[in-house]
Design a protein around this motif. Structure first.
Motif, PDB file in Angstrom:
ATOM      1  N   ARG A  45      18.030  -3.643  58.040  1.00  0.00           N
ATOM      2  CA  ARG A  45      16.734  -2.916  57.164  1.00  0.00           C
ATOM      3  C   ARG A  45      16.733  -3.724  55.926  1.00  0.00           C
ATOM      4  O   ARG A  45      15.584  -4.083  55.457  1.00  0.00           O
ATOM      5  CB  ARG A  45      17.165  -1.652  56.887  1.00  0.00           C
ATOM      6  CG  ARG A  45      16.900  -0.593  57.907  1.00  0.00           C
ATOM      7  CD  ARG A  45      16.823   0.775  57.294  1.00  0.00           C
ATOM      8  NE  ARG A  45      16.673   1.620  58.545  1.00  0.00           N
ATOM      9  CZ  ARG A  45      17.000   2.894  58.525  1.00  0.00           C
ATOM     10  NH1 ARG A  45      17.297   3.654  57.059  1.00  0.00           N
ATOM     11  NH2 ARG A  45      16.641   3.751  59.470  1.00  0.00           N
ATOM     12  N   ARG A  46      17.527  -4.184  55.388  1.00  0.00           N
ATOM     13  CA  ARG A  46      17.852  -5.081  54.180  1.00  0.00           C
ATOM     14  C   ARG A  46      17.113  -6.536  54.313  1.00  0.00           C
ATOM     15  O   ARG A  46      16.426  -6.913  53.634  1.00  0.00           O
ATOM     16  CB  ARG A  46      19.117  -4.982  53.442  1.00  0.00           C
ATOM     17  CG  ARG A  46      19.575  -3.728  52.714  1.00  0.00           C
ATOM     18  CD  ARG A  46      20.942  -3.896  52.328  1.00  0.00           C
ATOM     19  NE  ARG A  46      20.819  -4.592  50.888  1.00  0.00           N
ATOM     20  CZ  ARG A  46      21.968  -4.861  50.100  1.00  0.00           C
ATOM     21  NH1 ARG A  46      23.118  -4.683  50.797  1.00  0.00           N
ATOM     22  NH2 ARG A  46      21.827  -5.409  49.236  1.00  0.00           N
ATOM     23  N   ARG A  48      15.268  -7.405  56.878  1.00  0.00           N
ATOM     24  CA  ARG A  48      13.780  -7.234  57.250  1.00  0.00           C
ATOM     25  C   ARG A  48      13.016  -6.936  56.026  1.00  0.00           C
ATOM     26  O   ARG A  48      11.980  -7.491  56.028  1.00  0.00           O
ATOM     27  CB  ARG A  48      13.665  -5.856  58.191  1.00  0.00           C
ATOM     28  CG  ARG A  48      12.308  -5.727  58.814  1.00  0.00           C
ATOM     29  CD  ARG A  48      12.095  -4.703  59.634  1.00  0.00           C
ATOM     30  NE  ARG A  48      13.491  -4.401  60.503  1.00  0.00           N
ATOM     31  CZ  ARG A  48      13.597  -3.202  61.125  1.00  0.00           C
ATOM     32  NH1 ARG A  48      13.037  -2.427  61.034  1.00  0.00           N
ATOM     33  NH2 ARG A  48      14.937  -3.367  62.028  1.00  0.00           N
TER      34      ARG A  48
END
Length: 112
Positions: A45-46, A48
């Protein structure tokens, strides 16, 4: 068990004792799944989020570079072509509509 000439009964007894001793060393804590790793782990997530932010910044730079500085719309064309003739004459008034005569009720004699 009957003793055999090769001493298999004694070997089996020692093997059983070793297995029982090893089984006694296990506790319920040893049978639980391992705890997940702790600490800061860079997740997808980070990564992305950072990639999307970089793409948005690059798109903004491209838009600012490619757009011209003076953005004025071109002049609008005339509504109709200019002519040298006189302006059109006004439209003739609509024809008068006849008004209908008032309706007179018909009276008839009652039938027997």
């Amino acid at each position: 068990m009957s003793p055999s000439p090769g001493g298999t009964a004694r070997t089996e007894a020692r093997l059983r004792a070793a297995l029982v001793a090893r089984a006694a060393l296990l506790t319920p804590y040893d049978l639980r799944p391992a705890a997940p790793p702790e600490g800061r782990v860079r997740g997808t997530r980070r990564v992305r989020g950072a990639v999307l932010a970089a793409l948005a910044l690059a798109a903004a730079v491209v838009v600012l570079v490619l757009l011209p500085g003076d953005v004025t719309p071109p002049p609008a064309p005339p509504a109709r072509p200019a002519t040298d003739s006189a302006p059109p004459s006004p439209a003739p008034p609509p024809p008068a509509t006849p008004t209908p005569a008032p309706a007179i009720p018909s009276v008839s004699e009652p039938s027997p």
